[in-house]
Design a protein around this motif. Structure first.
Motif, short mmCIF file in Angstrom:
data_model
loop_
_atom_site.label_atom_id
_atom_site.label_comp_id
_atom_site.label_asym_id
_atom_site.label_seq_id
_atom_site.Cartn_x
_atom_site.Cartn_y
_atom_site.Cartn_z
N ARG A 50 11.58 -5.75 5.97
CA ARG A 50 11.23 -4.61 6.80
C ARG A 50 10.66 -3.57 5.85
O ARG A 50 11.33 -3.17 4.90
CB ARG A 50 12.47 -4.10 7.52
N LEU A 51 9.40 -3.18 6.08
CA LEU A 51 8.70 -2.31 5.14
C LEU A 51 8.23 -1.02 5.79
O LEU A 51 7.90 -0.99 6.98
CB LEU A 51 7.46 -3.02 4.58
N GLU A 52 8.18 0.01 4.97
CA GLU A 52 7.49 1.25 5.34
C GLU A 52 6.26 1.29 4.45
O GLU A 52 6.38 1.24 3.22
CB GLU A 52 8.38 2.46 5.09
N VAL A 53 5.08 1.35 5.07
CA VAL A 53 3.82 1.28 4.33
C VAL A 53 3.04 2.57 4.57
O VAL A 53 2.87 3.00 5.70
CB VAL A 53 2.97 0.06 4.80
N LYS A 54 2.58 3.17 3.46
CA LYS A 54 1.79 4.40 3.55
C LYS A 54 0.36 4.08 3.15
O LYS A 54 0.13 3.38 2.17
CB LYS A 54 2.37 5.46 2.61
N GLY A 55 -0.59 4.59 3.90
CA GLY A 55 -1.99 4.34 3.59
C GLY A 55 -2.92 4.81 4.68
O GLY A 55 -2.61 5.76 5.39
N HIS A 56 -4.03 4.09 4.85
CA HIS A 56 -5.03 4.46 5.85
C HIS A 56 -5.81 3.21 6.29
O HIS A 56 -5.83 2.20 5.60
CB HIS A 56 -5.98 5.53 5.30
N TRP A 57 -6.45 3.34 7.43
CA TRP A 57 -7.24 2.22 7.97
C TRP A 57 -8.61 2.18 7.31
O TRP A 57 -9.21 3.22 7.06
CB TRP A 57 -7.40 2.36 9.48
N VAL A 58 -9.07 0.97 7.03
CA VAL A 58 -10.42 0.77 6.50
C VAL A 58 -11.07 -0.38 7.28
O VAL A 58 -10.38 -1.19 7.89
CB VAL A 58 -10.43 0.43 4.98
N GLN A 59 -12.39 -0.42 7.21
CA GLN A 59 -13.14 -1.52 7.82
C GLN A 59 -13.78 -2.31 6.69
O GLN A 59 -14.72 -1.84 6.06
CB GLN A 59 -14.19 -0.98 8.79
N HIS A 60 -13.25 -3.50 6.42
CA HIS A 60 -13.81 -4.35 5.37
C HIS A 60 -15.00 -5.09 5.96
O HIS A 60 -14.92 -5.62 7.08
CB HIS A 60 -12.73 -5.33 4.88
N LYS A 61 -16.11 -5.15 5.21
CA LYS A 61 -17.32 -5.76 5.78
C LYS A 61 -17.16 -7.25 6.06
O LYS A 61 -17.81 -7.79 6.94
CB LYS A 61 -18.54 -5.49 4.91
N ARG A 62 -16.27 -7.91 5.33
CA ARG A 62 -16.08 -9.35 5.56
C ARG A 62 -14.84 -9.67 6.40
O ARG A 62 -14.85 -10.56 7.24
CB ARG A 62 -16.01 -10.07 4.23
N TYR A 63 -13.74 -8.93 6.15
CA TYR A 63 -12.46 -9.27 6.77
C TYR A 63 -12.06 -8.37 7.93
O TYR A 63 -11.01 -8.56 8.54
CB TYR A 63 -11.35 -9.27 5.71
N GLY A 64 -12.86 -7.36 8.24
CA GLY A 64 -12.57 -6.52 9.39
C GLY A 64 -11.58 -5.40 9.10
O GLY A 64 -11.40 -4.98 7.96
N ARG A 65 -10.94 -4.94 10.15
CA ARG A 65 -10.02 -3.79 10.07
C ARG A 65 -8.77 -4.18 9.28
O ARG A 65 -8.12 -5.18 9.58
CB ARG A 65 -9.64 -3.33 11.47
N GLN A 66 -8.44 -3.35 8.28
CA GLN A 66 -7.26 -3.58 7.44
C GLN A 66 -6.57 -2.26 7.17
O GLN A 66 -7.19 -1.20 7.25
CB GLN A 66 -7.66 -4.20 6.09
N PHE A 67 -5.30 -2.36 6.81
CA PHE A 67 -4.56 -1.17 6.42
C PHE A 67 -4.51 -1.14 4.90
O PHE A 67 -3.88 -1.99 4.27
CB PHE A 67 -3.14 -1.20 7.01
#
Length: 153
Positions: A50-67
């Motif tokens: 069970r994780l708490e993850v800090k970051g932001h959303w990005v759109q990778h040109k090959r793999y799509g939406r990622q955190f």
């Protein structure tokens, strides 16, 4: 860029860089029941963590939406089942699923407090002697320090 915090369960490690701590894994979000890809540098999450993850959303040109994670930390589960899964997951050396079951059966929701504040009480559990206690205690403190385990005792 605004930092977002998400919580979820690590489902699968997709990629691990051989020369750094860069990782890509799948996270099942607790709030919206979605599963998505997390990328970033940090300690290796175990399946079921069970994780708490800090970051932001990005759109990778090959793999799509990622955190894109700036970092993550393990969250100690609050339920008896969750504590048992965590302890039996391999996160703590010397404790497998069967021993985790006996420890949680003995201490219930107080299990994490016992590990943190009064680990000698683990000697009350069948299968734990002084040597095993030393391995478990050392591993617990290592895990807590290295992975910045977040919990509330």
């Amino acid at each position: 860029m605004e930092q977002i915090v998400v919580r979820g369960i690590a489902e699968r490690l997709l990629f691990e860089a051989p020369d750094s701590d860069y990782r890509v894994f799948r996270l099942h979000d607790e709030d919206d029941d979605a599963t998505y890809t997390v990328t970033g540098h940090g300690t290796k999450p175990l399946v079921g963590d069970r994780l708490e993850v800090k970051g932001h959303w990005v759109q990778h040109k090959r793999y799509g939406r990622q955190f894109a994670a700036d970092g993550w930390s393990r969250i100690i589960p609050e339920s008896v089942d969750g504590i048992e899964r965590f302890l039996g997951s391999g996160a703590i050396k010397g404790m497998g699923p069967a021993l985790a079951h006996r420890v949680v059966a003995a201490f219930g929701k107080d299990t994490m407090a016992v590990l943190e504040k009064d680990p000698q009480r683990l000697l009350e559990v069948e299968g734990i002697g002084p040597k095993k206690l030393a391995v478990i205690t050392e591993s617990f403190y290592e895990e807590k320090q290295v992975n910045d385990i977040a919990y509330d005792l």
